[in-house]
Every structure is written in structure tokens, then in C-alpha cells.
Enzyme design. Structure first.
Site, short mmCIF file in Angstrom:
data_model
loop_
_atom_site.label_atom_id
_atom_site.label_comp_id
_atom_site.label_asym_id
_atom_site.label_seq_id
_atom_site.Cartn_x
_atom_site.Cartn_y
_atom_site.Cartn_z
N SER B 129 0.87 -1.12 0.00
CA SER B 129 0.01 0.04 0.03
C SER B 129 0.88 1.31 -0.04
CB SER B 129 -0.82 -0.04 1.31
OG SER B 129 -1.34 1.33 1.54
N TYR B 159 -1.69 -0.46 10.48
CA TYR B 159 -1.85 -1.15 9.29
C TYR B 159 -0.66 -0.92 8.31
CZ TYR B 159 -3.30 -1.40 4.55
OH TYR B 159 -3.56 -1.85 3.36
N LYS B 163 2.25 -3.64 6.59
CA LYS B 163 2.54 -3.74 5.12
C LYS B 163 4.24 -3.53 4.92
CE LYS B 163 -1.42 -4.73 3.63
NZ LYS B 163 -1.53 -5.84 2.50
#
Lengths: 688, 688
Positions: B129, B159, B163
């Protein structure tokens, strides 16, 4: 039972830094539980810790990634905080098998944190590393040397990255409920040295990655020479500068962090460097260790190693101030302690000729330890520090159960075990000492037998601590018998030392009062093995020779001594007796009518008894420093797998019920400051 | 069986981006296996994918943290590469439950990589991301906008950190054996839109975090108004600028990455931005979507949101060059597709009055789907797209087994199922078409019955695709019957559409030749439900009315039509028949002597049959567009739980064995380009 005690959970407590931290915690009054997967460490470290701190340390062999098993530990103990060491830690290896590193270190921590959360335990000290800073010389100027905690992180290898990821996870977890979580992140510099006791230290598997462990193996002859990676750095002697910290100082840093967390009421997250702030070069360390060893060790200067940099010295100011902690030991101390550990344990915890296994259905407290040297094999269990096997040239010489649980059978006739605090009988279960009367349990008729209801034989002894010189093992077990236990006065510390030689085994007792609770107690210790040379279910046909034929006359009814020492009617000194149905013995034979002092080890070791068997090759000679010995033909035996006369006992000890006779009492009265001692030896030879 | 096919494993393939990627892969000739834990997604996405791509997609409900289960998937399929989507992905949530995020995302990936390693699969495309870049405005100048891949990473939430950790793990794994591992890291910007089919799209649980899903819920009336967080940014309209990319373009990016990896022979590790390179403001998107909806949607400008920054636009040059991939769809396209998805699925995959469960011991291929509206409940299974339950006001009207496995019993008399490719009999198991003779299996005496050995009834139909307007469900199943299967020529695509209304259920067949393999085939489809209104084990006492009394005369021995259509001797049109022991039926009654064309849906729906029962409340009316119907009193039934006359069948269809009679053949001959069609309706009312 009393209210549940608060415990600190130590993950990886069997490892190098973990084990030293456990000692510091226990010595400072903390109760700890250790979990360790033992993939990279040895349970012997825990056994030795227990021996050093003279108390049990609950241990569970658990991989922290196994959340279910880990959770059970939290169910068993009221855990209030965690110090988290468990991890793989070899930088080089981490570049080859990074997945294992992420799995063990990162997954392991996540699993741990989930179980903590579940059990509402939210206080953790995390074992991080200066590796998270990476190459701080990247900042060009020396703005980041010595390295402060605010130095940007940028680890240069997977190992370091796992540590940084875990720091971030802890930070995020703290942020998610910052009022609850207390997190201390400790960034280690270069831990060195070993415990001053010489009993625990670093035990690297394979080739050591670090300078001092490698140097130690050079010194002990396991490696040829030290390779010095580059001597063209801009230091005073050209070798790179690191911050070496004594592992005991490091361990104390955890204690400091723990009390810091306990002091703060709200949540917190904080990193601290644990280092000395003083840089030392490779050569500085080399010289210090050579000095400790007493000679210059071989080395060779080779090319620089990829990734090495000039200077990685800590700025420990934050820890000094906030944790009120400071490294106090020197590199010289570390080298001295390391050398003591190395010489005492040249092959680390692994000792050739020794192996152990779990001996009970559950737990590590009672293990079975087997030693083989020359013609002798002996197996010792923690319970009662008992002898479970004794063989000479393959002939098994003692009665034993094959698993630890059977030793708890009510019919167990004290197989192989050490009995105390007072062996044999105490008349009417009471005795007078310094004008005070003490009552002990009447566990045989009206008397106290072999120390009462839960004697030394029913306790798991701490240890063992094992060392080996040439082909001789020295094996030490320790037991603390608490004041008032079984009615006896004073905290008594007993150490039994087995010396295992190629043709003999001896065991030595050493007991003293500790903690100053009383001025005196009484002690009489012996080993209660049942011997059988025949390899058959019965000892019949064994030929035995008593070297003494006076014995303690006993009252037929009470089996208690009358006070008379007289010639035994049915045997004569040095004349062999053939054990047949008529030959019954359960008498105490006298070696020295004058008795003895509290420590018989000063007097000489005398042969007292000999045994052979027509269908066996072993000749078995018993010697002891004790003034008497009980000879028992085992007529009362009736237990799982064994019956009447399956084995006979030779129990060198003090006179039976000495305490009840003024003239004999000194044999068993141990005064504060004095040491109770005795030595008994089993010697074996091939029958001529 | 043929050689094992190469599969691409898609983790999280039921999710938003995953499902769209599966479609692109299959449409481009890849075979894929999907694993998904379904904690955050719906299996309906997979069912609809299969319907869209008209082929089965192997699916396993597996949490990738369960290495054992995951490994079984690798055992079942020859997997050559992985596209890894499975993860939790809500930024806000990640700050509240970071541990779950690290556990699902990081542990999940480690587990996946370990299983890949174990199975020597070393090619992976990872769903990362743009979040890993963090706030790129931190560089003061705009040097990092649009954001290039070399932009330093610094995610600002758990989050994003999961990643980044995973990217690092992948990099380390690649470095550990750089010749083997091929790793493609795709950093997404803002995926929007839905599949043009309108059948799959984003289905956020709870309140949507993202602009467009939220806006869509405002448009559909599930949310009051859009909150615009700050209109005082330095953009053309004051709202922040993001890089919105159509999910289909994004999906194609994975295809591009996969072929990139396939092209390189040695290992590789590389990051690529997947974005358009064109920034759009919140208002830009708002206006585009309002336009697609056709009205201005309510919104309110509120204060800036913490962590928001002015501009996060991608620099996609590297992907454009190296992957030869480029985003081609516009925000307008995305809004149009999103609106289509939203209007067709106002509540996402979850539909009120519908639920499904697994219907067989293993796997998702045969599920049981239950629909309730008004007085009607119907349960449909994928196997044969069959009717497992049909009730009106609580009265169950069909015979059925209660589990999917029983439907495989050899004694199953076609309970509830749809039969084809050719229902009823084909004389002598052969037919002529365009001068060519085709042989079909003789599975009943000398004839082919109900499509042969493995007819439509024994296949798991794809789907269903379900939609609901007011209180009417539309449920579509699809089946591809391959050229030559059971001897029939041509790839035939059949779609059955059930329409479920509060007092009626109709099913419509639509079949056509695909893939241009032949010019014509033959088709005759019907539903073979056994009806029983009585609530009793037998249909005796049922009163039935046939609206037609001519029937196809059959040869008593062969049961094949003679070619004559004559008055049926034992019943009269519109005169009720009481089903008793004498009333036996297994005849084809004629609705239209002239037969019909290939698509009867053009002709009107005629009542053909009525049934009531003295002890039941339901009046059951059958209507159809078909020229004839078989009425069978089920005298041959003898299976688990059911016997003779447990239910009767009404099978509207083409004339029996039409193909063997020149005059009737056109009823069943389907030519390329034409469509076979028919409609049958069951209507229910309360008996007067």
C-alpha cells in the site's frame, strides 16, 4: 495454602542473559517463572540457577508461539509482569534463514502479547539490541556517537529488523491503550562475562559469533586462533571500538527497568540503552582476557569484516538517570568470570558421559541423571538425590523402580534414597536440645523413622551441578530443609556430593544451619540403597563380610537401643557370612565405640563391609568415615516388583537414636557455624 | 487424467481487490486457487466470479496462519505462484487492535512464506500500500510528490507498518536466496469502482472508511450525508488530492506483475506503485459520482481529519515502463461501475430473506440456498440447480433429501432437479443432425434418458447470482455443458433463472451454443420435482386437474412415442381426477399439437395442471410456455425415505423424443446464434 504469590514471567530464561537475570531477580526477592523452548539453550542452566539461589524456579518447556501452552502457564501462576528474552539471536544466521527469525522473534512476541492481553498482564520488559541503530557512522559527523536513544533506527540485518519490528509492535500496543500498557525496551550493547559462581555463562552452539566466547574457546583449545577483523581503524590500536558490558550488570538493568515500571502508575513506553558508555577495542579485550588466562593467546589480523564499523559505544545517560542503574563491573571482571566459567565448563553445559531425561510424568523438578565413566554407570534422580542405578562392568547392583512416579508408592522401602534430617529412629518422636523439647512425627510405631513423614527422601533436591575432571565426575545436589519441617529446628542446608570414578562411587554429606534461626539442630544422614550383586530376584547366596562384630543391642519390642554395645552372637569380624534363610540382619554395627564429632570427614575412611556373589563378577567394598553402620537384609521389603530379601542395605551413620543418649548425643548435634559431614565410598573390583 | 495444471494461489481472493484480480487472471487463461478465511469477505463473491467467468474456481476456506491447512492446498494443486492479498486493512481499526493486525498480516505472511518454501514455490506478488510512504509532505519541498518508489518509507499507523514489515520480510527472504525468490511488491494508491458486470464490488462491513463507498451508501440512502474533512487545502477546490485508481486497472496490474515475474529467469525483488499518476480532489470525486447517480448528493464540510495531508499522488512511471501496465479507466468509469454495483446490490452481498449453507460434506461447490418472501420459501442447491424445498404458508410441497450427499444415491429418481441436455427419452441412444449421427449413452434399456450418464442433474451449477427488487428474488445459475459430453455436440451454455415471488415461483431456461464448435445441437430441458401437497408419505387422495387430455401414444414395450397424438382414455380435460390406486400416469400430454419453435417464451404462459388435497390448504397451479408436459405419478420411486407414489411429477417440455420425428425435430434443434428458451410457473393460493 497461602495467597497466590506474584510472579514475573521470564521468556528465554534458560539463555545467556535470561539466566543471569533470573538469578538477580530471585536474589532480590522476586518470584519468577521461566518458559524456554530449549532449542538454543539448556535446562542445566535452570538446574544450576536453582542450586545457586537455593530454591526452586518453576520452569515450563514452552515455545511462546504455542499460545495455548503459554496460556496454561498464566493459568498456573499469578503473573504480574514479563521479561521477554526468547528469540533467535545470531546475526549471520538471520541472513540465511530470515523466515525462522521473523517467525520465532516476531510471531513469538505477538503470541506472547496476545496471551498477556488475555490474562490482563500488561507490563513487559523487552530484550532489544543496539543492532536496531544500524551503522550510526552513516551520519558522517560523530553526532550519534556515543549512541543516544533518539538516534534514528535502521538495522542492517534481519535479526536487527525483528528487534525493531517488535519495538514497533510494542509501541503500537501501548498506543492502543496507553493508560494500561507499561513497556520497557532495553537496547543491549555487547554483553560479556559470566556469573561469578562460574556455574552459568554463555554456551554458544557451534562456532561463536562474538569476540570473547571465541577467545575463550581458543584459550581452552577448542579453536586454533582468534581472527582480528581489521587493525586499520581510527582507534588507538587500529581495532574497532565496542561497548562491552558485564552480563551481570546487564541483568541488573532488567531489575532496574522492572522497578521503574512498578513505580509508574499509568502506562508508559520507553527505550533505554544498556551499555557502559566506555568503548573498548578488540585488542583491549584481547589483552584483558589473555591476562585472565595468564598467557598471550594466538591471534591473527585478517581483513575487515563487511558491515563492521569503527565505533558503536552507548550513551547510557538515560538509563543511568531514569533507571538509577549503572554498569559497575569492568572488562577485567568479565574476563576473570568468563575464564572461571570456561575452565569449569570447558564444553559448556554439555558433558561427555552425562545425559539426563525427565523422570516423572510432569515437570523438570525430578530428572534422572546418568553418568558413565570406566566400568561404572550410575543414575541419580533429584527426588531424594537417590541412586536409581549403579552398575559395574554391566552388572546392576541396586534395587530400583524404572520410573519416578513409582518412587511415590507407599510401599517404597526407601530404595536408593538419602534419608534425613535424622536417619533411623528417634525414640517416642521427641528429643531435647538446649533445654527445649522438640516433637517429631511418629511415623513408625511410637517412633520417628528416617526424618518423619516427608523426609529428605521425599523431596526433590536442587541441581545437580556437574563437573568433570579427566574421568571423574563431581555431582552436587542441594536441599534446604525449612525450620520446623517435620518438627526439626532451624533452616538446614544439605549438600550431597557424588564423586564418580571409573571403579568407585563415593557420596559425601555436608550440612549446616543457615539464616540464624536457631543455635543448634540434630542431623544424621545416610544412603538407603538396597544392594543385590546377584542379578537375581533374591540376595540369597551372597557372601558378606562384616569388618566389625560389635553391635548396638536393641529392645526386641521397641527395636530401640538399650545403650549397650556388645559382640554380635551370630557373626564374627572378617569371617564371611553366607546369606541364607537363617542369616537375618537388621542391626547397627559399631566401627568406633567412642562415636565421633559432627564432621567425620576429618577421620579416616575405613573399610566396613564386603560382598560377593558366587554367580557374579563384582566384588563390592564399602568404606565410610562414620562410627557405625546398619546392616539390613531387607526382610520387610514388599513392593512393586520386589519382595523379601530382594536387596540388603548398608547404612553408615551415627549411632541409632544418639540424641536420646547423653554420651552419644554429640554425634548428631549440629551447632550454628559448624558443619555436619561424612563420607562413604563404594569400591568395585573384578572378583579374583 | 491429464497432467496437473499450473495454478496461481490467490490469498484473500474473496476480498475487494482479490476478487477483481481473480476475474482478470481467469479471463487471461490462468488457473487460480483461492484461499480466504471469509472473516472480512463473502463467499458470494467467489460464486459470482464463477458465474461471470463461466468456470469453477477452486476455493478453500483457510486462514493462512493455519500452516497445516494451507499446506494441504499446496498438496492438492500444483501451485507455481502466489498473489497475496489476505490481510486486515482498516487504518483506524489498526490503531485500536494492532495485535490482531500484526497477527493476521505479518504472522499470516510468514506462515504463507513457510508453506511456499516447503513446497518450493518462490514466486509472489504482494499486495502492499502507498500507506508505507507515510506523510510525504514531511520532505517540505514537493520533491516526493508525485511519490516515486524510492521515496523513504515511514508509515504512520499499524496497518501501514504491517505492510512495511512484510515488504522487509520479503526483501530479506529474497536476499537469503536471491537466485530463487521472485518478489513483486505492489503499492496501491486509492482503489475505487467495481466490476462492470455490476456483480462484484466493495462490500465494506460497518461504516465505510473510504470516500466512494461512503458516498455510495449516502446515494442509496444508508447514510445521511458525506462529511468532507477540510476544504481549506491548497488544491483547486480546497479539498485534498488523492490518486484514485479503478479496481479493474489495479487488478490488471497484478496480471502485469505476474507476467513480469514469469519472464525473469533469476530471482528478483522490486516495488511498483499502482496508481494513475493523476490526482483528484474529494470534490472532483464527489461531482463525478453525483453525475453517475444523476443528482447532487448531500454533503457537509467539516474540520480537517488528523493525519490527512494535501497531496498523495503516485508516480507510476516505473510500473508503466517495467510492467508495461497503465491505468486506463477514468474516475467517471469507476463511478458508473460503482453505482451499477450499488443499485444492483444495495446491501452488498448480504440480502435479506436469503441465506446459504454448505450442502455436502466437503467444499463450497454445492451449497443450499434458501429464500423466503411472503408465503413462499424455496431452497435451491447448486447440484442440478435443484429445488430441495418449496413451501407455501408452511406446507412443504416437494420430495427431498435433507443433505447433498444423498442426492448422489443411485436410487435418486431425479428429485427436484433440472434435467438435460435432453430431457426424457432419445430412441436407441442416437440421433441425426445435419446429416451426422450422434450416439448418446443408453442409460435406460436401449434408450438415452434425461441426458445420459452424467446429465445436467448431476453437475454443480455455477452461481447463484441473486438480486432482489421489492419482495421478488431473481436467482440465476449457469452451466457449461462441454462439446461431446454425453455425446452431444457443441459447448452449450445454459442459464436457469428462478423468480421467487410471495405467492409463486417460476423458472426460466435459456440456452445457447458458445465457442463456435458446431452449427447445431439438440436441447430439451425440464424440472423433475416430485410434488406432494398432502404432508403425508403418499400422494393418494390428491385431486388433480389436467387442462389438456390429448397425449402421445407410446409403445407399451419400448415406452417410445408411436407418433400419434390421441385422446387419453382415462381422463378428461378440466375434470378433476382423484389419485387412487387405479389412477396411474406416466404420459406426455399435449398442450399444442403444432409443437413450438426453439424459444417458447415468445408464446403465452398457459395453465396446464392443477392440484389440491383434501387435507391441505394449498392450491397448486402449474403454467408453462411449453407445448407438452409429462405427468408421472411416481410409481417407480424407491429410495431413502421415499416409496412408490411419494410424489408426482409435472415436466413441461418439448415432445418426447422429438428428434426422432421429422415433424417434431424443430422443437429441440438449437442452431448457432439462436436461443433455446422456456418458462414454467408454479402459482399457489389458499384453497377456497
Amino acid at each position: 495454602m497461602s495467597a497466590p504469590q506474584d510472579y514475573i514471567l521470564i521468556t528465554g530464561g534458560a539463555g545467556y542473559i535470561g539466566s543471569h537475570t533470573v538469578i538477580e531477580l530471585v536474589n532480590n526477592g522476586y518470584k519468577v517463572v521461566v518458559v524456554d523452548s530449549l532449542v538454543n539453550s539448556s535446562y542445566d542452566a535452570i538446574a544450576r540457577i536453582e542450586y545457586i539461589v537455593k530454591q526452586p524456579v518453576p520452569f515450563y518447556q514452552v515455545d511462546i508461539r504455542d499460545g495455548e501452552k503459554l496460556n496454561e502457564v498464566f493459568q498456573k501462576h499469578k503473573i504480574t509482569g514479563v521479561i521477554h528474552f526468547a528469540a533467535l539471536k545470531a546475526v549471520g544466521e538471520s541472513t540465511e534463514i530470515p523466515l525462522e527469525y521473523y517467525d520465532n522473534n516476531v510471531n513469538g512476541t505477538i503470541s506472547l502479547l496476545q496471551v498477556m492481553n488475555k490474562n490482563n498482564v500488561k507490563s513487559i520488559v523487552f530484550s532489544s539490541s543496539a543492532t536496531v541503530y544500524g551503522d550510526v557512522t552513516r551520519f558522517g559527523d560523530n553526532s550519534m556517537i556515543p549512541i543516544p536513544e533518539h538516534c534514528p533506527t535502521d538495522p542492517t540485518n534481519p535479526y536487527g529488523r525483528t528487534k525493531l519490528v517488535i519495538e514497533n509492535i510494542l509501541r503500537d500496543v501501548h498506543s492502543s491503550s496507553s493508560s494500561e500498557w507499561k513497556v520497557a525496551v532495553l537496547r543491549y550493547f555487547n554483553p560479556i562475562g559470566a556469573h561469578p559462581s562460574g556455574l552459568i555463562g554463555e554456551d554458544p552452539l557451534g562456532i561463536p559469533n562474538n569476540l570473547l566466547p571465541y577467545l575463550a574457546q581458543v584459550a581452552i583449545g577448542r579453536r586454533e586462533k582468534l581472527s582480528v577483523f581489521g587493525s586499520d581503524y581510527a582507534s588507538h590500536d587500529g581495532t574497532p571500538i565496542r561497548d562491552y558490558i558485564h552480563v551481570v550488570d546487564l541483568a541488573k538493568g532488567h531489575l532496574a527497568a522492572l522497578s521503574f515500571l512498578n513505580k509508574t502508575n499509568e502506562g508508559s513506553f520507553r527505550e533505554w540503552n544498556l551499555g557502559t558508555g566506555k568503548g573498548s577495542t578488540v585488542f583491549d579485550v584481547y589483552h584483558a582476557f589473555s591476562k585472565a588466562v595468564g598467557r598471550d593467546l594466538p591471534y591473527e589480523v585478517v581483513g575487515r569484516r563487511a558491515g563492521d564499523v569503527l565505533d558503536l559505544t552507548a550513551n547510557p545517560t538515560r538509563a543511568n538517570k531514569e533507571l538509577e542503574w549503572k554498569a559497575e563491573l569492568t572488562i577485567e571482571d568479565a574476563c576473570k568470570d568468563l575464564w572461571k566459567w570456561t575452565t569449569g565448563n570447558p564444553t559448556g553445559f554439555k558433558i561427555e558421559g552425562y545425559e539426563w531425561k525427565l523422570f516423572e510424568t510432569e515437570g523438570h523438578a525430578n530428572r534422572l541423571h546418568t553418568f558413565t565413566t570406566g566400568d561404572v554407570t550410575i543414575a541419580l534422580a533429584n527426588r531424594g538425590a537417590l541412586i536409581q542405578d549403579l552398575s559395574f562392568q554391566g552388572e546392576h547392583l541396586v534395587c530400583a523402580y524404572d520410573n519416578g512416579d513409582d518412587y511415590k508408592l507407599p510401599t517404597n522401602p526407601f530404595f536408593g534414597t538419602n534419608v534425613g534430617r535424622v536417619a533411623n529412629r528417634i525414640a517416642n518422636g521427641e528429643f531435647k536440645l538446649n533445654g527445649q523439647t522438640y516433637k517429631t512425627p511418629k511415623n513408625e510405631n511410637n517412633n520417628t523413622l528416617h526424618g518423619g513423614l516427608v523426609g529428605f527422601d521425599k523431596r526433590n533436591w536442587l541441581g545437580p551441578v556437574i563437573s568433570k575432571k579427566e574421568d571423574v565426575f563431581t555431582v552436587k545436589f542441594a536441599l534446604i530443609d525449612e525450620d520446623g519441617h517435620n518438627g526439626f529446628p532451624g533452616d538446614l542446608q544439605t549438600i550431597i556430593t557424588y564423586t564418580i570414578e571409573p571403579t568407585a562411587v563415593s557420596h559425601e554429606y555436608e550440612a549446616k544451619l543457615i539464616n540464624d534461626k536457631v543455635d543448634a539442630t540434630i542431623v544424621n544422614l545416610t544412603n538407603h540403597s538396597y544392594f543385590n550383586l546377584s542379578g537375581e530376584p533374591t540376595t540369597d547366596d551372597t557372601d558378606v563380610t562384616l569388618f566389625y562384630d560389635k553391635y548396638m543391642e536393641v529392645d526386641d519390642k521397641t527395636l530401640l537401643p538399650t545403650g549397650n554395645l556388645i559382640k554380635y552372637p551370630h557373626a564374627t569380624a572378617n569371617v564371611p557370612v553366607h546369606l541364607d534363610q537363617d542369616a537375618f540382619f537388621d542391626y547397627c554395627f559399631i566401627v568406633d565405640e567412642d562415636g565421633c564429632g559432627i564432621d567425620t570427614r576429618k577421620s579416616q575412611l575405613k573399610p566396613i563391609f564386603k560382598a560377593t556373589h558366587p554367580r557374579a563378577n563384582t566384588e563390592f567394598l564399602f568404606s565410610s568415615t562414620e562410627p557405625s553402620f546398619q546392616f539390613y537384609t531387607g526382610d520387610g521389603v514388599n513392593t512393586k516388583g520386589f519382595v523379601k530379601r530382594s536387596g540388603f542395605c548398608i547404612e553408615p551413620a551415627r549411632f541409632v537414636d544418639s540424641i536420646s543418649f547423653e554420651k552419644w548425643a554429640p554425634q548428631v548435634i549440629l551447632k550454628k557455624g559448624e558443619t555436619y559431614g561424612s563420607l562413604t565410598k563404594y569400591s568395585f573390583s573384578k572378583k579374583q
